[in-house]
Enzyme design. Structure first.
Site, PDB file in Angstrom:
ATOM      1  N   TYR A 150       0.846  -1.205   0.000  1.00 47.00           N
ATOM      2  CA  TYR A 150       0.000   0.000   0.000  1.00 47.00           C
ATOM      3  C   TYR A 150       0.883   1.258   0.000  1.00 47.00           C
ATOM      4  O   TYR A 150       0.645   2.192  -0.767  1.00 47.00           O
ATOM      5  CB  TYR A 150      -0.894  -0.035   1.247  1.00 47.00           C
ATOM      6  CG  TYR A 150      -1.679   1.221   1.533  1.00 47.00           C
ATOM      7  CD1 TYR A 150      -2.810   1.544   0.784  1.00 47.00           C
ATOM      8  CD2 TYR A 150      -1.317   2.076   2.581  1.00 47.00           C
ATOM      9  CE1 TYR A 150      -3.556   2.685   1.065  1.00 47.00           C
ATOM     10  CE2 TYR A 150      -2.058   3.220   2.871  1.00 47.00           C
ATOM     11  CZ  TYR A 150      -3.172   3.519   2.108  1.00 47.00           C
ATOM     12  OH  TYR A 150      -3.905   4.657   2.389  1.00 47.00           O
ATOM     13  N   LYS A 154       0.916   4.358  -2.724  1.00 47.48           N
ATOM     14  CA  LYS A 154       0.634   5.745  -2.315  1.00 47.48           C
ATOM     15  C   LYS A 154       1.864   6.628  -2.580  1.00 47.48           C
ATOM     16  O   LYS A 154       1.719   7.780  -2.989  1.00 47.48           O
ATOM     17  CB  LYS A 154       0.233   5.809  -0.838  1.00 47.48           C
ATOM     18  CG  LYS A 154      -1.171   5.294  -0.561  1.00 47.48           C
ATOM     19  CD  LYS A 154      -2.231   6.106  -1.288  1.00 47.48           C
ATOM     20  CE  LYS A 154      -3.632   5.846  -0.766  1.00 47.48           C
ATOM     21  NZ  LYS A 154      -4.676   6.460  -1.624  1.00 47.48           N
TER      22      LYS A 154
HETATM   23  N1  LIG Z   1      -8.390   6.607   6.939  1.00 43.80           N
HETATM   24  C1  LIG Z   1      -7.093   6.823   7.030  1.00 43.80           C
HETATM   25  O1  LIG Z   1      -6.513   6.821   8.120  1.00 43.80           O
HETATM   26  C2  LIG Z   1      -6.297   7.135   5.789  1.00 43.80           C
HETATM   27  C3  LIG Z   1      -4.922   7.405   5.952  1.00 43.80           C
HETATM   28  C4  LIG Z   1      -4.172   7.719   4.832  1.00 43.80           C
HETATM   29  C5  LIG Z   1      -4.776   7.764   3.596  1.00 43.80           C
HETATM   30  N2  LIG Z   1      -6.106   7.466   3.463  1.00 43.80           N
HETATM   31  C6  LIG Z   1      -6.691   7.533   2.133  1.00 43.80           C
HETATM   32  O2  LIG Z   1      -7.888   8.291   2.197  1.00 43.80           O
HETATM   33  C7  LIG Z   1      -8.738   7.904   1.119  1.00 43.80           C
HETATM   34  C8  LIG Z   1     -10.137   7.648   1.644  1.00 43.80           C
HETATM   35  O3  LIG Z   1     -10.121   6.461   2.418  1.00 43.80           O
HETATM   36  P1  LIG Z   1     -11.010   6.232   3.722  1.00 43.80           P
HETATM   37  O4  LIG Z   1     -10.107   6.307   4.880  1.00 43.80           O
HETATM   38  O5  LIG Z   1     -12.198   7.115   3.692  1.00 43.80           O
HETATM   39  O6  LIG Z   1     -11.388   4.707   3.565  1.00 43.80           O
HETATM   40  P2  LIG Z   1     -12.708   3.999   3.008  1.00 43.80           P
HETATM   41  O7  LIG Z   1     -13.886   4.387   3.790  1.00 43.80           O
HETATM   42  O8  LIG Z   1     -12.348   2.562   2.931  1.00 43.80           O
HETATM   43  O9  LIG Z   1     -12.888   4.613   1.543  1.00 43.80           O
HETATM   44  C9  LIG Z   1     -12.197   4.080   0.442  1.00 43.80           C
HETATM   45  C10 LIG Z   1     -12.962   4.459  -0.802  1.00 43.80           C
HETATM   46  O10 LIG Z   1     -12.294   3.936  -1.946  1.00 43.80           O
HETATM   47  C11 LIG Z   1     -13.271   3.297  -2.760  1.00 43.80           C
HETATM   48  N3  LIG Z   1     -12.691   2.282  -3.626  1.00 43.80           N
HETATM   49  C12 LIG Z   1     -11.926   1.215  -3.279  1.00 43.80           C
HETATM   50  N4  LIG Z   1     -11.623   0.499  -4.371  1.00 43.80           N
HETATM   51  C13 LIG Z   1     -12.196   1.121  -5.435  1.00 43.80           C
HETATM   52  C14 LIG Z   1     -12.250   0.869  -6.836  1.00 43.80           C
HETATM   53  N5  LIG Z   1     -11.658  -0.196  -7.399  1.00 43.80           N
HETATM   54  N6  LIG Z   1     -12.936   1.741  -7.616  1.00 43.80           N
HETATM   55  C15 LIG Z   1     -13.580   2.808  -7.085  1.00 43.80           C
HETATM   56  N7  LIG Z   1     -13.569   3.095  -5.760  1.00 43.80           N
HETATM   57  C16 LIG Z   1     -12.895   2.256  -4.951  1.00 43.80           C
HETATM   58  C17 LIG Z   1     -14.255   2.707  -1.775  1.00 43.80           C
HETATM   59  O11 LIG Z   1     -15.446   2.358  -2.432  1.00 43.80           O
HETATM   60  P3  LIG Z   1     -16.397   1.139  -1.918  1.00 43.80           P
HETATM   61  O12 LIG Z   1     -17.355   1.782  -0.954  1.00 43.80           O
HETATM   62  O13 LIG Z   1     -17.045   0.663  -3.171  1.00 43.80           O
HETATM   63  O14 LIG Z   1     -15.504   0.108  -1.293  1.00 43.80           O
HETATM   64  C18 LIG Z   1     -14.394   3.899  -0.829  1.00 43.80           C
HETATM   65  O15 LIG Z   1     -15.236   4.871  -1.384  1.00 43.80           O
HETATM   66  C19 LIG Z   1      -8.082   6.684   0.477  1.00 43.80           C
HETATM   67  O16 LIG Z   1      -7.346   7.083  -0.659  1.00 43.80           O
HETATM   68  C20 LIG Z   1      -7.130   6.207   1.550  1.00 43.80           C
HETATM   69  O17 LIG Z   1      -6.057   5.474   1.015  1.00 43.80           O
HETATM   70  C21 LIG Z   1      -6.886   7.157   4.542  1.00 43.80           C
END
Ligand SMILES: NC(=O)c1ccc[n+]([C@@H]2O[C@H](COP(=O)([O-])OP(=O)(O)OC[C@H]3O[C@@H](n4cnc5c(N)ncnc54)[C@H](OP(=O)(O)O)[C@@H]3O)[C@@H](O)[C@H]2O)c1
Length: 244
Positions: A150, A154
């Site tokens: 991952y 990123k």
């Molecule tokens: N939460 C953290 O601590 C954190 C830290 C660093 C970076 N991030 C980044 O922040 C962003 C948002 O993540 P989040 O924390 O809100 O997690 P999340 O709730 O798991 O959201 C991830 C999103 O990505 C979508 N997704 C995954 N695979 C996909 C695909 N093949 N095509 C289209 N959409 C897809 C998911 O859609 P589905 O609903 O269909 O699964 C969901 O909308 C991500 O880029 C993540 O890497 C998060």
């Protein structure tokens, strides 16, 4: 002004959409689950009296991306701001055993994100304006044994956004890199961390403010800039023995 949200079922993306809708902007919510995106769109329309549309997309369906961006433009008009929020952490141990799992993580977080940003850049440079916000992670700042599939995807996306920002600097298009630390979403659910976890609403406010101010790189929570500076300064010969 029209805002395209890619990965709109993420709580962070949803909170960003809410912030822009509260300011009166039209919103296009894109997600794999278009029914859920439609429910979020209806909620935005009712609460903020704005136009909100829902579209289906898959980050790994690369060939469809240029047509998908055109479809988004037709549904809400020229895209002024695009948030690339989708991502998938995957399971590092599974990825080590089965490269197909690793490939999925790399394709969502890097290849799919770059593919959509290229289509967005094409659309925005045509008009000579726009903002692309890419959500990446502090995990991309240094390779760690426990999260390097991952993290590397990123990290590649972070580098890509940097290059894209430089390419578009004289074309009227701005690129904001958002490096998130821990935020309270599905992705961090059940994680045992000593470091405070931020609320999605607070992250969204910081992202929308940074985009408005023309910021290049936002760490959120902001203290992660300091944490990563320390982590990056540890010599590799010591770092490789730490269980991080
Ligand atoms: N939460 C953290 O601590 C954190 C830290 C660093 C970076 N991030 C980044 O922040 C962003 C948002 O993540 P989040 O924390 O809100 O997690 P999340 O709730 O798991 O959201 C991830 C999103 O990505 C979508 N997704 C995954 N695979 C996909 C695909 N093949 N095509 C289209 N959409 C897809 C998911 O859609 P589905 O609903 O269909 O699964 C969901 O909308 C991500 O880029 C993540 O890497 C998060």
């Amino acid at each position: 002004m029209a805002v395209l949200i890619l990965g709109s079922t993420s709580p962070i993306a949803r909170a960003v959409a809410d912030q822009y809708a509260a300011r009166g902007h039209s919103i296009c919510l894109a997600a794999r689950d278009v029914n859920e995106a439609q429910r979020i769109a209806s909620d935005l329309e009712i609460r903020h009296q704005v136009e909100a549309k829902a579209l289906a997309f898959d980050a790994r369906d690369f060939d469809s991306h240029p047509d998908f961006i055109e479809q988004a433009r037709q549904s809400v008009g020229p895209i002024d701001v695009a948030l690339v929020a989708f991502g998938a952490m995957g399971d590092q141990e599974l990825s080590q055993r089965d490269f197909e799992k690793a490939r999925q993580v790399i394709e969502v977080n890097y290849t799919g994100a770059a593919s959509l940003c290229e289509a967005l850049a094409e659309e925005m440079t045509h008009r000579g304006q726009g903002t692309i916000i890419g959500i990446t992670s502090v995990a991309g700042d240094r390779g760690r044994a426990s999260n390097y599939i991952y993290g590397s995807a990123k990290g590649a996306f972070t580098l890509y956004l940097q290059g894209l920002r430089n390419r578009l600097a004289d074309e009227g298009v701005h690129v904001l890199t958002v490096k998130l630390g821990f935020v309270d979403t599905r992705m961090t659910f059940g994680m045992d961390t000593a470091i405070p976890v931020a609320a999605p609403d607070a992250a969204a406010r910081a992202i929308v403010d940074a985009a408005g101010q023309g910021t290049e790189v936002l760490y959120y929570p902001r203290f992660w800039r300091g944490i990563m500076a320390v982590i990056k300064s540890i010599p590799e010969r010591f770092f490789k023995h730490l269980s991080l």
